[in-house]
Design a protein around this motif. Structure first.
Motif, PDB file in Angstrom:
ATOM      1  N   HIS A   1       0.344  -1.109   0.234  1.00 22.62           N
ATOM      2  CA  HIS A   1       0.081   0.415   0.155  1.00 22.62           C
ATOM      3  C   HIS A   1       1.515   1.080   0.734  1.00 22.62           C
ATOM      4  O   HIS A   1       2.417   1.431   0.314  1.00 22.62           O
ATOM      5  N   GLY A   2       0.122   1.795  -0.178  1.00 20.19           N
ATOM      6  CA  GLY A   2       1.308   4.052  -0.224  1.00 20.19           C
ATOM      7  C   GLY A   2       2.328   3.580  -1.521  1.00 20.19           C
ATOM      8  O   GLY A   2       1.514   3.486  -2.440  1.00 20.19           O
ATOM      9  N   VAL A   3       3.479   4.019  -0.670  1.00 23.75           N
ATOM     10  CA  VAL A   3       4.606   3.636  -2.238  1.00 23.75           C
ATOM     11  C   VAL A   3       5.197   2.084  -1.764  1.00 23.75           C
ATOM     12  O   VAL A   3       5.153   1.642  -1.105  1.00 23.75           O
ATOM     13  N   ALA A   4       5.876   1.932  -2.877  1.00 29.57           N
ATOM     14  CA  ALA A   4       6.891   0.880  -2.962  1.00 29.57           C
ATOM     15  C   ALA A   4       7.695   1.593  -3.898  1.00 29.57           C
ATOM     16  O   ALA A   4       7.913   0.705  -4.958  1.00 29.57           O
ATOM     17  N   PHE A   5       8.771   2.271  -3.820  1.00 31.68           N
ATOM     18  CA  PHE A   5       9.683   3.046  -4.725  1.00 31.68           C
ATOM     19  C   PHE A   5      10.953   1.938  -4.821  1.00 31.68           C
ATOM     20  O   PHE A   5      11.596   1.571  -3.357  1.00 31.68           O
ATOM     21  N   GLY A   6      12.423   1.888  -5.532  1.00 29.65           N
ATOM     22  CA  GLY A   6      13.526   1.092  -5.713  1.00 29.65           C
ATOM     23  C   GLY A   6      13.692   0.403  -5.084  1.00 29.65           C
ATOM     24  O   GLY A   6      12.711  -0.462  -5.385  1.00 29.65           O
ATOM     25  N   GLY A   7      14.346   0.025  -3.770  1.00 29.52           N
ATOM     26  CA  GLY A   7      14.469  -0.809  -3.427  1.00 29.52           C
ATOM     27  C   GLY A   7      13.028  -1.956  -2.661  1.00 29.52           C
ATOM     28  O   GLY A   7      13.127  -2.859  -2.055  1.00 29.52           O
ATOM     29  N   GLY A   8      12.271  -0.740  -2.064  1.00 29.58           N
ATOM     30  CA  GLY A   8      10.679  -0.901  -1.672  1.00 29.58           C
ATOM     31  C   GLY A   8      10.327  -2.486  -2.190  1.00 29.58           C
ATOM     32  O   GLY A   8       9.138  -3.219  -2.223  1.00 29.58           O
ATOM     33  N   LEU A   9      10.357  -1.693  -3.796  1.00 31.06           N
ATOM     34  CA  LEU A   9       9.549  -2.406  -5.109  1.00 31.06           C
ATOM     35  C   LEU A   9      10.638  -3.707  -4.794  1.00 31.06           C
ATOM     36  O   LEU A   9       9.456  -4.623  -5.711  1.00 31.06           O
ATOM     37  N   GLN A  10      11.975  -3.657  -4.717  1.00 27.37           N
ATOM     38  CA  GLN A  10      12.973  -5.374  -5.027  1.00 27.37           C
ATOM     39  C   GLN A  10      12.592  -5.914  -3.737  1.00 27.37           C
ATOM     40  O   GLN A  10      11.822  -6.862  -3.997  1.00 27.37           O
ATOM     41  N   ILE A  11      12.227  -5.011  -2.587  1.00 25.18           N
ATOM     42  CA  ILE A  11      11.675  -6.247  -1.752  1.00 25.18           C
ATOM     43  C   ILE A  11      10.047  -7.307  -1.911  1.00 25.18           C
ATOM     44  O   ILE A  11       9.841  -7.969  -1.222  1.00 25.18           O
ATOM     45  N   ALA A  12       8.955  -6.126  -1.775  1.00 22.89           N
ATOM     46  CA  ALA A  12       7.972  -6.793  -2.268  1.00 22.89           C
ATOM     47  C   ALA A  12       8.080  -7.814  -3.550  1.00 22.89           C
ATOM     48  O   ALA A  12       7.460  -8.744  -3.430  1.00 22.89           O
ATOM     49  N   SER A  13       8.973  -7.550  -4.567  1.00 20.13           N
ATOM     50  CA  SER A  13       9.534  -8.879  -5.790  1.00 20.13           C
ATOM     51  C   SER A  13       9.960  -9.885  -5.407  1.00 20.13           C
ATOM     52  O   SER A  13       9.511 -10.480  -5.982  1.00 20.13           O
ATOM     53  N   GLY A  14      10.420  -9.927  -4.409  1.00 23.28           N
ATOM     54  CA  GLY A  14      11.443 -11.292  -3.632  1.00 23.28           C
ATOM     55  C   GLY A  14       9.649 -12.014  -2.954  1.00 23.28           C
ATOM     56  O   GLY A  14       9.891 -13.077  -3.231  1.00 23.28           O
ATOM     57  N   ALA A  15       8.782 -11.556  -2.630  1.00 19.10           N
ATOM     58  CA  ALA A  15       7.440 -12.310  -2.819  1.00 19.10           C
ATOM     59  C   ALA A  15       7.038 -13.071  -3.478  1.00 19.10           C
ATOM     60  O   ALA A  15       7.090 -13.006  -4.451  1.00 19.10           O
ATOM     61  N   ASP A  16       6.007 -13.961  -3.163  1.00 21.76           N
ATOM     62  CA  ASP A  16       6.148 -15.128  -4.049  1.00 21.76           C
ATOM     63  C   ASP A  16       4.862 -14.476  -4.870  1.00 21.76           C
ATOM     64  O   ASP A  16       4.571 -14.917  -6.404  1.00 21.76           O
ATOM     65  N   VAL A  17       3.906 -13.731  -4.030  1.00 22.24           N
ATOM     66  CA  VAL A  17       2.312 -13.373  -4.849  1.00 22.24           C
ATOM     67  C   VAL A  17       2.530 -11.745  -4.131  1.00 22.24           C
ATOM     68  O   VAL A  17       3.220 -11.250  -3.356  1.00 22.24           O
ATOM     69  N   ARG A  18       2.577 -10.913  -4.940  1.00 25.42           N
ATOM     70  CA  ARG A  18       2.164  -9.326  -4.722  1.00 25.42           C
ATOM     71  C   ARG A  18       0.549  -9.022  -4.459  1.00 25.42           C
ATOM     72  O   ARG A  18      -0.405  -9.305  -5.737  1.00 25.42           O
ATOM     73  N   ILE A  19       0.040  -8.712  -3.185  1.00 25.23           N
ATOM     74  CA  ILE A  19      -1.739  -7.706  -3.608  1.00 25.23           C
ATOM     75  C   ILE A  19      -0.874  -6.249  -3.544  1.00 25.23           C
ATOM     76  O   ILE A  19      -0.717  -6.437  -2.433  1.00 25.23           O
ATOM     77  N   ALA A  20      -1.557  -5.587  -4.067  1.00 18.63           N
ATOM     78  CA  ALA A  20      -1.739  -4.106  -4.204  1.00 18.63           C
ATOM     79  C   ALA A  20      -3.074  -3.368  -4.179  1.00 18.63           C
ATOM     80  O   ALA A  20      -3.606  -3.971  -4.009  1.00 18.63           O
ATOM     81  N   ALA A  21      -2.722  -2.438  -2.570  1.00 14.81           N
ATOM     82  CA  ALA A  21      -4.083  -1.228  -2.924  1.00 14.81           C
ATOM     83  C   ALA A  21      -4.486  -0.603  -4.117  1.00 14.81           C
ATOM     84  O   ALA A  21      -3.649  -0.473  -5.024  1.00 14.81           O
ATOM     85  N   PRO A  22      -5.741  -0.420  -4.240  1.00 11.60           N
ATOM     86  CA  PRO A  22      -5.763   0.274  -5.769  1.00 11.60           C
ATOM     87  C   PRO A  22      -4.537   1.862  -6.666  1.00 11.60           C
ATOM     88  O   PRO A  22      -4.623   1.997  -7.343  1.00 11.60           O
ATOM     89  N   ASP A  23      -4.111   2.240  -4.817  1.00 13.06           N
ATOM     90  CA  ASP A  23      -3.496   3.721  -4.923  1.00 13.06           C
ATOM     91  C   ASP A  23      -2.178   2.969  -5.262  1.00 13.06           C
ATOM     92  O   ASP A  23      -1.519   4.598  -4.742  1.00 13.06           O
ATOM     93  N   ALA A  24      -1.492   2.554  -4.402  1.00 13.01           N
ATOM     94  CA  ALA A  24      -0.463   2.204  -4.442  1.00 13.01           C
ATOM     95  C   ALA A  24      -0.047   2.549  -5.292  1.00 13.01           C
ATOM     96  O   ALA A  24       0.197   3.051  -6.768  1.00 13.01           O
ATOM     97  N   ARG A  25       1.468   3.173  -5.276  1.00 16.04           N
ATOM     98  CA  ARG A  25       2.005   4.210  -6.133  1.00 16.04           C
ATOM     99  C   ARG A  25       4.176   3.487  -5.808  1.00 16.04           C
ATOM    100  O   ARG A  25       4.554   3.128  -5.106  1.00 16.04           O
ATOM    101  N   LEU A  26       4.176   2.883  -7.494  1.00 11.23           N
ATOM    102  CA  LEU A  26       5.646   2.071  -7.867  1.00 11.23           C
ATOM    103  C   LEU A  26       6.815   2.823  -8.296  1.00 11.23           C
ATOM    104  O   LEU A  26       6.246   3.619  -9.243  1.00 11.23           O
TER     105      LEU A  26
END
Length: 259
Positions: free
Chosen positions: A109-134
């Protein structure tokens, strides 16, 4: 583990893991890097763990590197040195979720920028909020993604789109992230959806789930994958948990697995 910037609670074999630096949008400083690596190490050694939900406290998942903090601390790490199998310390905070023996679901939710996006990408599945910013943000700072991003995105994200986003560092929303393969699905309550999915996974044969993740992580030619698939299946067939899965289905009752 809040002193290490990561909070962990476990119930029913499901770990609820939260990045815990909400005042800084969970930005990555040296303490956060250490905390995430410690959390992965702890989870690797946790008996009876069936699934993990990874999220961020406060207004966002993770804003990426805390540039001021990292600059003042220095890297302190030889990037060429592999400290965790294939990965160095910086890569382990993302790659470690992929190699963890159980499924990991990221709730973004909120932001997943840079390293944050890479951390999320390590997961098997990623579920995002409609207003998430990447954003693949690194080019903004004159660097490249170096926290396992390219290895994790390959096979999920369309190649030409990834190149454009890496070259430009432009921000994109949840709908575009879904279309390109950065996220699995969109939900109004990504953490709630992730917890429900983790509990569903926890209700399956844990040995089969871990075997499925090992197979999903395999890279190589078809012959090697087919051989590994046969070996995993041979170990599962007629095992107590596999027999229980069949019996529970036939009797139309919840299964009771041993782990």
């Amino acid at each position: 583990m809040t002193e290490h910037r990561v909070a962990i609670s476990i119930e029913g074999g499901v770990a609820d893991v939260r990045l815990a630096r909400p005042d800084k949008l969970n930005a990555l400083d040296p303490a956060m890097f250490a905390g995430i690596i410690a959390a992965i190490t702890e989870l690797e050694a946790t008996p009876g763990l069936h699934a993990v939900v990874l999220s961020g406290e406060g207004r966002g998942f993770c804003a990426g590197l805390d540039m001021a903090s990292m600059a003042s601390a220095g890297t302190g790490t030889d990037l060429a040195t592999r400290t965790h199998g294939l990965a160095n310390d910086f890569q382990q905070v993302a790659w470690g979720w992929r190699t963890l023996g159980v499924p990991v679901i990221a709730a973004v939710h909120g932001v997943a920028f840079g390293g944050g996006l890479q951390i999320a990408s390590g997961a098997d599945v990623r579920i995002a909020a409609p207003d998430a910013r990447l954003a693949v943000m690194e080019m903004k700072w004159g660097i490249v993604p170096d926290m396992a991003g390219f290895a994790l995105w390959r096979g999920n994200v369309r190649d030409d789109a990834l190149r454009e986003l890496a070259y430009t560092a432009r921000e994109f929303g949840a709908e575009e992230a879904l279309a390109l393969g950065f996220v699995t699905r969109i939900a109004e309550d990504p953490h709630g959806e992730a917890m429900a999915l983790a509990r569903a996974i926890a209700g399956r044969n844990p040995h089969a789930v871990r075997a499925a993740k090992r197979l999903a992580n395999l890279e190589g030619d078809a012959a090697a994958i087919l051989t590994a698939e046969s070996a995993e299946q041979a170990a599962l067939l007629r095992s107590p948990n596999q027999i229980e899965a069949v019996t529970a289905n036939l009797q139309k009752r919840p299964a009771s697995f041993t782990d």
